[in-house]
Design an enzyme around this catalytic site. Structure first.
Site, PDB file in Angstrom:
ATOM      1  N   ASP A  55      72.282  41.606  45.933  1.00 51.08           N
ATOM      2  CA  ASP A  55      71.665  40.836  44.851  1.00 51.08           C
ATOM      3  C   ASP A  55      72.399  39.506  44.738  1.00 51.08           C
ATOM      4  O   ASP A  55      73.358  39.259  45.475  1.00 51.08           O
ATOM      5  CB  ASP A  55      71.678  41.629  43.530  1.00 51.08           C
ATOM      6  CG  ASP A  55      70.410  41.335  42.730  1.00 51.08           C
ATOM      7  OD1 ASP A  55      70.169  40.161  42.427  1.00 51.08           O
ATOM      8  OD2 ASP A  55      69.663  42.286  42.446  1.00 51.08           O
ATOM      9  N   HIS A 102      66.732  36.622  44.942  1.00 49.47           N
ATOM     10  CA  HIS A 102      67.952  37.382  44.642  1.00 49.47           C
ATOM     11  C   HIS A 102      68.934  37.317  45.818  1.00 49.47           C
ATOM     12  O   HIS A 102      69.552  38.320  46.172  1.00 49.47           O
ATOM     13  CB  HIS A 102      67.618  38.840  44.293  1.00 49.47           C
ATOM     14  CG  HIS A 102      66.991  38.994  42.935  1.00 49.47           C
ATOM     15  ND1 HIS A 102      67.658  38.688  41.773  1.00 49.47           N
ATOM     16  CD2 HIS A 102      65.754  39.407  42.548  1.00 49.47           C
ATOM     17  CE1 HIS A 102      66.863  38.925  40.731  1.00 49.47           C
ATOM     18  NE2 HIS A 102      65.702  39.347  41.174  1.00 49.47           N
ATOM     19  N   GLU A 121      60.750  38.767  41.995  1.00 46.74           N
ATOM     20  CA  GLU A 121      61.327  37.642  41.263  1.00 46.74           C
ATOM     21  C   GLU A 121      61.827  36.523  42.170  1.00 46.74           C
ATOM     22  O   GLU A 121      62.990  36.157  42.125  1.00 46.74           O
ATOM     23  CB  GLU A 121      62.483  38.145  40.376  1.00 46.74           C
ATOM     24  CG  GLU A 121      62.011  39.142  39.343  1.00 46.74           C
ATOM     25  CD  GLU A 121      63.122  39.638  38.424  1.00 46.74           C
ATOM     26  OE1 GLU A 121      62.855  39.768  37.232  1.00 46.74           O
ATOM     27  OE2 GLU A 121      64.250  39.904  38.892  1.00 46.74           O
ATOM     28  N   TRP A 152      56.967  47.962  39.324  1.00 44.23           N
ATOM     29  CA  TRP A 152      57.966  47.940  38.243  1.00 44.23           C
ATOM     30  C   TRP A 152      57.470  47.177  37.024  1.00 44.23           C
ATOM     31  O   TRP A 152      57.908  47.410  35.921  1.00 44.23           O
ATOM     32  CB  TRP A 152      59.284  47.337  38.749  1.00 44.23           C
ATOM     33  CG  TRP A 152      59.286  45.850  39.010  1.00 44.23           C
ATOM     34  CD1 TRP A 152      58.804  45.213  40.107  1.00 44.23           C
ATOM     35  CD2 TRP A 152      59.817  44.828  38.157  1.00 44.23           C
ATOM     36  NE1 TRP A 152      58.991  43.860  40.003  1.00 44.23           N
ATOM     37  CE2 TRP A 152      59.620  43.588  38.813  1.00 44.23           C
ATOM     38  CE3 TRP A 152      60.444  44.837  36.899  1.00 44.23           C
ATOM     39  CZ2 TRP A 152      60.019  42.368  38.261  1.00 44.23           C
ATOM     40  CZ3 TRP A 152      60.852  43.621  36.356  1.00 44.23           C
ATOM     41  CH2 TRP A 152      60.628  42.406  37.027  1.00 44.23           C
ATOM     42  N   TYR A 185      63.186  52.258  33.585  1.00 44.73           N
ATOM     43  CA  TYR A 185      64.423  51.504  33.795  1.00 44.73           C
ATOM     44  C   TYR A 185      65.468  52.103  32.853  1.00 44.73           C
ATOM     45  O   TYR A 185      65.516  51.775  31.668  1.00 44.73           O
ATOM     46  CB  TYR A 185      64.207  50.009  33.519  1.00 44.73           C
ATOM     47  CG  TYR A 185      63.725  49.216  34.734  1.00 44.73           C
ATOM     48  CD1 TYR A 185      63.122  49.858  35.808  1.00 44.73           C
ATOM     49  CD2 TYR A 185      63.897  47.837  34.806  1.00 44.73           C
ATOM     50  CE1 TYR A 185      62.682  49.144  36.913  1.00 44.73           C
ATOM     51  CE2 TYR A 185      63.460  47.112  35.919  1.00 44.73           C
ATOM     52  CZ  TYR A 185      62.854  47.778  36.968  1.00 44.73           C
ATOM     53  OH  TYR A 185      62.423  47.063  38.061  1.00 44.73           O
ATOM     54  N   PHE A 186      66.278  52.983  33.400  1.00 41.59           N
ATOM     55  CA  PHE A 186      67.240  53.681  32.549  1.00 41.59           C
ATOM     56  C   PHE A 186      68.382  52.754  32.121  1.00 41.59           C
ATOM     57  O   PHE A 186      69.203  53.111  31.288  1.00 41.59           O
ATOM     58  CB  PHE A 186      67.783  54.922  33.255  1.00 41.59           C
ATOM     59  CG  PHE A 186      66.791  56.040  33.394  1.00 41.59           C
ATOM     60  CD1 PHE A 186      65.558  55.990  32.751  1.00 41.59           C
ATOM     61  CD2 PHE A 186      67.086  57.163  34.160  1.00 41.59           C
ATOM     62  CE1 PHE A 186      64.633  57.034  32.870  1.00 41.59           C
ATOM     63  CE2 PHE A 186      66.187  58.211  34.280  1.00 41.59           C
ATOM     64  CZ  PHE A 186      64.958  58.148  33.646  1.00 41.59           C
ATOM     65  N   TRP A 219      69.765  49.413  36.775  1.00 41.43           N
ATOM     66  CA  TRP A 219      70.295  48.074  37.027  1.00 41.43           C
ATOM     67  C   TRP A 219      71.616  47.980  36.281  1.00 41.43           C
ATOM     68  O   TRP A 219      71.756  48.535  35.181  1.00 41.43           O
ATOM     69  CB  TRP A 219      69.305  47.011  36.541  1.00 41.43           C
ATOM     70  CG  TRP A 219      67.994  47.136  37.249  1.00 41.43           C
ATOM     71  CD1 TRP A 219      66.873  47.764  36.794  1.00 41.43           C
ATOM     72  CD2 TRP A 219      67.680  46.673  38.568  1.00 41.43           C
ATOM     73  NE1 TRP A 219      65.880  47.710  37.742  1.00 41.43           N
ATOM     74  CE2 TRP A 219      66.354  47.041  38.839  1.00 41.43           C
ATOM     75  CE3 TRP A 219      68.406  45.976  39.550  1.00 41.43           C
ATOM     76  CZ2 TRP A 219      65.722  46.737  40.048  1.00 41.43           C
ATOM     77  CZ3 TRP A 219      67.767  45.675  40.743  1.00 41.43           C
ATOM     78  CH2 TRP A 219      66.455  46.054  40.988  1.00 41.43           C
ATOM     79  N   THR A 220      72.590  47.284  36.870  1.00 34.24           N
ATOM     80  CA  THR A 220      73.946  47.471  36.344  1.00 34.24           C
ATOM     81  C   THR A 220      74.581  46.203  35.781  1.00 34.24           C
ATOM     82  O   THR A 220      75.807  46.095  35.757  1.00 34.24           O
ATOM     83  CB  THR A 220      74.847  48.077  37.442  1.00 34.24           C
ATOM     84  OG1 THR A 220      74.846  47.190  38.566  1.00 34.24           O
ATOM     85  CG2 THR A 220      74.355  49.442  37.864  1.00 34.24           C
ATOM     86  N   GLU A 221      73.761  45.272  35.304  1.00 33.50           N
ATOM     87  CA  GLU A 221      74.351  44.096  34.642  1.00 33.50           C
ATOM     88  C   GLU A 221      75.304  44.527  33.533  1.00 33.50           C
ATOM     89  O   GLU A 221      76.366  43.942  33.350  1.00 33.50           O
ATOM     90  CB  GLU A 221      73.255  43.213  34.030  1.00 33.50           C
ATOM     91  CG  GLU A 221      72.433  42.443  35.040  1.00 33.50           C
ATOM     92  CD  GLU A 221      71.166  43.189  35.443  1.00 33.50           C
ATOM     93  OE1 GLU A 221      71.115  44.436  35.324  1.00 33.50           O
ATOM     94  OE2 GLU A 221      70.220  42.514  35.898  1.00 33.50           O
TER      95      GLU A 221
HETATM   96  C1  ACM Z   1      63.121  44.106  39.348  1.00 32.69           C
HETATM   97  O1  ACM Z   1      63.398  44.670  38.278  1.00 32.69           O
HETATM   98  N1  ACM Z   1      63.346  42.821  39.490  1.00 32.69           N
HETATM   99  C2  ACM Z   1      62.562  44.825  40.459  1.00 32.69           C
END
Ligand code: ACM
Ligand code: ZN
Length: 764
Positions: A197, A264, A328, A400, A425-426, A469-471
């Site tokens: 990413d 990304h 994106e 998504w 999206y957990f 996703w781990t932000e």
């Molecule tokens: C995504 O959440 N950009 C796949």
């Protein structure tokens, strides 16, 4: 569906056994997570599992041997019993594979006093049979009795996935293995490893060493909204990748790598700036979000680079699918780039109705990537944006941005994997934070392929997965907490037939699964261990009824006088009826096992539980229980998604209440919720009208309220008007919205929301 309290029968059988001179034994329970498709207990003598039991597998069958070893290790962990494995005999736990390509991951278990016969329709099916046996075992010491009967099971979907983003934060190999264990425990068969990413490239590529020398490290991270000044980075070596892939394969989990392209890719550009449209210099960014610097499609070196990277990836990962991202990807740089524009001209691409000509750059690139991956015998997955500008129907689409994107893709002939962000999206805590079982219920209720779809469209939906996703997920504990136990709900979404699904039953089975989480030391959210309330206002009976529940049917005690409950307080047995203002307090108390204190002040005024009618509906996303939401005696907090608030968007709040009989009133209060950044503004006026017949209304009060300024606080506001006391039966209340977002707002002159949780009519 009725579920008899099996524990009661089992306790009785155990007592009988003891009375007959037998030892105390624990009973296995086949109703595990995910729920097998068919469980039938036949009532004969049970199979007794003891230290003398052997696990038998066919000689020379290494996969079955591994399944046997896995099962015997699990049994030792759970019961302390050490079972030997053997290739001889037909007693004990007998494992077999009987190939059936129509349901390869299915299995059948037959239990009688002599043996437990597990037949997998493939080695994977055998593995799931062993998983069910393992999860059926009560954790504790000593022998286990397996009720006689049969289990027939097979998954609903072939693709059952869980994703992990390691670009934003990195997790040690040991944790990746634990994550895979967790997937396997829930009968999931895909680990989607998001390896690259903007904030980091995490996989060693021999041909391009700078990807990990440069691209795997960033100067700092954005933590709690602030740049933290701490360098961060790391990556997985090819050796580590192979180790993880092998580990997963032993658990019948396929690891699908994702190399996110062509957006990304800041970490790629920081390493090889010549692959960007401007040539850089670039950095590995600390900030999250969508970055404008992406791969330059007009540069022929880019596709060469991508093919070389993918060649190594394909070599590392034996997976059927290779995920190439596609999400994106802003087109800003392509619009300005001479190389990209030259390609657009050479190809003769023109702006379309829906998308500009630059969208063709992405589909052109994706087609090249797809052809390369296909030439190596693999299939491509891309996020749903790849549909824009057109893409080969061979590409599998991961939807998504909403299930409707998936339905659209399936309609165009693509295979589809559903991972709608709002549900799966957990990484999003918002639903979890609604408290109680709500986060789980939301996931559990997801239907990836509704039977309202055309049969051929439905058939192309090959499964579903959740994403992490781990932000904001900085470590392994947090990662587990975010996925557990929602992953259990997902496992039934993808495994169980819709007619087998039953949320209350699921919660009972999940309660037992949580003992496994505890046993293996997994971190998980305990929201469902708190009290969940459901309040239903009844405008005919003029009351509300409160239902309280908690996972595991543990005892709930409650009070209605504001005191903290203890075991001498009322025990909750059914709906609590509320007619007056009531400070309701409740708590689970089961020995040392307690919940947090549940506290709800239900406040009743003249309008509460009375019938009412809205002149204009709220916004469809914020309708909840409809108009009674405004008269249920329940106040909301600052989260306007809880169901306590109605959101008005197109028109003002305009509601007429029937007080049922002439009533003395002299004030009206409307409570609102303001969150300016989200276009949720305050009321700008309040008007009250009264009527004796519901037809002819007279205005009795009116008040203008200034439009909020940029410095006015967000939060809860109450607006009241008082008027001379009068008898009336009908009251009409109009709360005016902010007509449009003010000039100072980031979205000036666009519509604003008005959120209201309660309309209070009183005679104070
Ligand atoms: C995504 O959440 N950009 C796949
Ligand atoms: Zn370019």
């Amino acid at each position: 569906m009725i579920h008899y309290p099996k524990w009661a029968l089992m306790a009785l059988m155990a007592l009988l056994l003891m009375a007959c001179g037998g030892e105390e034994a624990n009973y296995a329970d086949y109703e595990v997570v995910p729920c097998p498709q068919r469980v039938q207990e036949t009532g004969g003598a049970p199979f007794r599992l003891s230290g003398a039991t052997r696990v038998v597998y066919p000689e020379g069958d290494t996969l079955s041997e591994r399944n046997a070893a896995f099962l015997s290790a699990s049994i030792r962990e759970l019961t302390g019993l050490s079972l030997s494995t053997s290739t001889e005999g037909d007693r004990g736990i007998v494992l077999e594979v009987e190939a059936d390509e129509s349901r390869p991951e299915g299995y059948r278990i037959t239990v009688d006093a002599r043996r437990i016969h597990v037949v997998g329709y493939s080695p994977a099916g055998l593995f799931y049979g062993c998983q069910t046996l393992r999860k059926a075992i009560p954790i504790g010491r000593g022998p286990v009795l397996f009720p006689a009967g049969t289990i027939e099971d097979a998954p609903r979907f072939a693709y059952r996935g869980m994703h992990l983003d390691v670009g934003r934060h990195l997790f040690p190999v040991d944790f990746i293995k634990e994550y895979i264990d967790i997937l396997a425990l829930h009968n999931l068969n895909v680990f989607h490893w998001h390896l690259t990413d903007d904030q980091g490239w995490r996989v060693e590529i021999k041909r391009y060493p700078k990807l990990t020398e440069v691209g795997a490290f960033r100067k700092e991270s954005l933590t709690d909204g602030k740049l933290d000044g701490t360098p961060y980075g790391g990556f997985y070596t090819q050796e580590e990748i192979r180790e993880v892939v092998a580990y997963a394969s032993e658990r019948f989990v396929e690891v699908i790598p994702e190399i996110d392209l062509p957006g990304h890719t800041s970490a790629v550009l920081a390493s090889y700036p010549e692959l960007g449209c401007t040539g850089g210099p670039y950095e590995v960014p600390a900030e999250y979000g969508v970055h404008k610097d992406v791969l330059c499609i007009g540069n022929p070196e880019t596709i060469e680079f991508v093919k070389n990277v993918l060649a190594e990836i394909i070599d590392l990962f034996p997976s059927h699918f290779i995920h190439v991202g596609g999400d994106e990807c802003p087109r800003d740089r392509w619009e300005e780039c001479p190389k990209c524009q030259a390609l657009v001209r050479r190809q003769g691409w023109k702006d379309g109705v829906e998308y500009p000509k630059e969208a063709q750059l992405q589909s052109y690139f994706m087609r090249e990537v797809e052809a390369f991956v296909a030439s190596r015998g693999r299939k491509v997955i891309g996020w749903d944006e790849i549909l824009e500008g057109g893409v080969d129907p061979e590409v599998t689409v991961m939807a998504w941005r909403g299930a409707e994107k998936g339905v659209d893709a399936a309609g165009k002939g693509h295979e589809v994997i559903m991972t709608p962000a709002g549900t799966l999206y957990f990484s999003a805590g918002n639903l979890l934070n609604l408290g109680g079982d709500r986060g789980l219920r939301h996931v559990y209720g997801f239907e990836p392929a509704p039977d309202t779809l055309e049969a051929d469209v439905r058939a192309r939906i090959i499964g579903s997965q959740a994403c992490l996703w781990t932000e904001r997920v900085l470590d392994s504990e947090r990662a587990e907490y975010m996925i557990l136990p929602r992953l259990a709900a997902l496992s039934e979404v993808v495994w169980s037939a819709p007619e087998r699904k039953d949320f209350a039953h699921f919660m009972d089975r999940l309660y037992r699964l949580c003992a496994y989480y505890d046993h293996y030391g997994y971190t998980y959210s305990k929201h469902a261990h708190q009290i969940t309330e459901r309040v239903e206002a009844d405008t005919v009976a003029g009351c509300s009824r409160v239902q309280l529940s908690t996972i595991g049917h543990r005892p709930i005690y409650y009070t209605t006088d504001g005191t903290r409950p203890d075991t001498t307080s009322s025990r909750y047995t059914g709906l609590i009826e509320i007619r007056q203002s009531t400070p309701l307090r409740a708590q689970v108390i089961a020995g040392s096992d307690t919940s947090q204190l549940y506290s709800e002040d239900i406040r009743v005024n003249e309008a509460t539980f009375k019938p009412a009618r809205l002149a204009y509906p709220p916004h469809e996303n914020y309708t909840f229980q409809g108009v009674t939401t405004l008269f249920d005696g329940l106040r909301g907090d600052r989260n306007y998604n809880t169901g306590r608030w109605l959101g008005f968007f197109d028109r003002d709040l305009d509601v007429t209440i029937d007080l049922r009989e002439p009533t003395r009133v002299s004030s009206v209060t409307v409570s609102t919720n303001v969150s300016k950044g989200a276009a949720v503004m305050g009321a700008t006026g309040l008007e009250v009208y009264c009527s004796d017949d519901g037809a002819e209304f007279r205005r009795v009060a009116q008040k203008a309220i200034p439009i909020l300024g940029p410095d006015d606080a967000d939060g809860l506001y109450e607006h009241s008007v008082r008027f001379p006391e009068r008898m009336t039966r009908f009251v009409r209340v109009v709360a005016r919205k902010t007509p449009e977002l003010p000039a100072w707002h980031q979205w000036p002159h666009t519509p604003a929301f008005l959120f209201v949780d309660e309309v209070i009519v009183d005679n104070p």
